[in-house]
Design an enzyme around this catalytic site. Sequence first.
Site, short mmCIF file in Angstrom:
data_model
loop_
_atom_site.label_atom_id
_atom_site.label_comp_id
_atom_site.label_asym_id
_atom_site.label_seq_id
_atom_site.Cartn_x
_atom_site.Cartn_y
_atom_site.Cartn_z
N LYS A 114 0.77 -1.26 -0.02
CA LYS A 114 -0.11 0.05 0.12
C LYS A 114 0.74 1.18 -0.03
CE LYS A 114 -4.08 -1.98 0.33
NZ LYS A 114 -5.09 -1.47 -0.85
N GLU A 150 -9.63 5.96 3.34
CA GLU A 150 -10.64 4.79 3.76
C GLU A 150 -9.62 3.65 4.12
OE1 GLU A 150 -10.20 5.28 0.76
OE2 GLU A 150 -9.42 3.36 0.28
N SER A 165 1.69 -9.84 -0.44
CA SER A 165 1.38 -8.20 -0.45
C SER A 165 1.44 -7.44 0.70
CB SER A 165 0.01 -8.20 -1.05
OG SER A 165 -1.09 -8.72 -0.27
#
Lengths: 405, 286
Positions: free
Chosen positions: A96, A118, A391
Amino acid sequence: MATRTIAESVPDARGRFGAYGGRYVPETLMAPLEDLERAYNEARSDASFRQEFDDLLHNFAGRPTPLQFASRLTQYLGGSKIYLKREDLLHTGAHKINNCIGQGLLAVRMGKRRVVAETGAGQHGVATATVAARLGLACTVYMGAEDMERQRLNVFRMRLLGAEVIGVDAGSKTLKDAINEAMRDWVTNVRTTHYLLGSVLGAHPYPAMVRDFHRVIGREARDQILHAEKRLPDWLFACVGGGSNAIGLFNDFLDDANVRMVGVEAGGRGTALGEHAARLAAAAGFAGAKPGVLQGTYTYVLQTADGQISTTHSVSAGLDYPAIGPEHAWLADRGRAEYTAVRDDEAIEAVKTLAKIEGIIPALESAHALAELMRRAPKMRRDEIAILNVSGRGDKDMEILARYE
Amino acid sequence: MNERTAKLGTATQTRIGRRFKELAGSAELGIVAYLTVGDPSLVATEEIVLAAAAAGADVIELGVPFSDPVADGPTIQRASERALRQGTTLANVIDLVARLREKTQVPLVLFSYFNPILQMGLEKFATRTQQAGADGVLVTDMTPEEASEYRATMQLHGLDTIFLASPTSTDARLKLISEASSGFLYVISRTGVTGAKDSLPEELPAMVRRARKFASLPIAVGFGISLPTQVTVLGGIADAVVVGSALVAEIEKAPSSTAAAEAVAARVKLLKHAARHGLSRRDANA
């Protein structure tokens, strides 16, 4: 020879990936989206922006991440050679951060002093809060009340980083509802605030822009596997909530027809509508997905017959979302990538396996992709090569895992 | 869009256009009332709509409840949740239009997010909505850029397409929005979501003037309007005001559907009175 790659052929000028994508938002957001698109297009061709982005990826986030040969998992499964792309080793613990650095720099460039975001699992919220702190931006993060409960540790981390975390009690109290609140905040404060959207979702240019910030994953993996094996992989595996890590891994391989791509969705605890978050895995019996419009984009959406958005379920907050990035819908239609789903219990088993065999505790999200790989690898030939995108790391999921002990 | 549909669009005038003409003729500011259908029940909505029309509402927007109303504030979101718990669907809303048409000629606009319409199918939606007797459609998350098929289909069925203009809309966008709109142009008073407020933004008159440069349509101003004083101020500026959350809040706190209908009617009457007063002020200034 084609001059444009498959990846570069989409989206078109209106933000369409084939039939999918576009811009379906309240009018108040249209001019800001046009501004954002313009700013992004300028930034991406600006050498100083690219240099600043690369510098932060390298010196702040910790890129490049390793492509690790998982020798013990390979031996255990007895099939293909397995490589792990270690996005879990990045600062804040997941892929991210790539996108947050990119959009954070863009916010500064546009003169916005505040970002809203969010978060589902909390990884995007933590990455946003981290980048906001690094760049001196005010930061507000919306999070579903149920997700706040599931991911208490990440809520604490965000607050420590100086972000305001606001719980959302509406609807299913998960990611979808947090996105609604973030959009409302953006509509209200649009002149001073950038919406730092966390996946390849939303109105154009978000799906393309977020993809581009994550392309570094696939670019590195490609160089690394060519270096290690002197050839391209046969398989790529990645989990798909909104789908940002998968798009990031897949993109630089789209023109390589022999590289097969598998996106793994959350199969939850059953195939009935409301029990899962599988949007493209309908062939496996998961009910309720149809093309529709949610939160700015036209894509596959889990919904009722009369167009109300369905509730979803997944043990992993990051995959618990009723829509999927429009580029994935396009890749699925073209048959370029394949989409499957993995149940909650299979994902939990996969976490335990990787922990014991390789000494890596993956995020529950990533464990979905791992579970699918574990199903398939034993049937593959030993000279086949598979890359799994890890991830994110599983530190955030300890409380959930403890409940399953 | 083809030539045929474009011609049809200009040739038809719906109840909305006729009502705005009457309002202009009598120098009267219009009141557009928004109600969420199915809150607290379909039967109650029918009663409340008729009461609002009798109290002087010039146009009534029938809100189709949606699970993810990103353009709405908490008041209308809660109303949508109540309506959805009642099982209200888009088909129910259209059926309600047909029942209302037997009892009132007040112009009716369906106010929806796009997904429920998309799932019914544009053609089926337009056909049924027209047959039921509605006059126009407003889709909150539909922009002129995405609207070519939608507009063509609505126009073929003689339905007005109302689009929203926002304080953030550039001149280029105001032009686009005005060209895509028929019936009236809905000017949002401020950035943000729906919800009653005590005041109006200072830049609102300038915003409406800017919209007038591009729109020959009547202009209704909405978002945040609940009080007679706000309506009076707008008398010299707009052609109509939209009142939504303030009415929905009356319904939310009413002990029964009859009480809700009475409270909504009382609020509409109050605003209508201010609307007449506001217009006379504009005449005085002229």
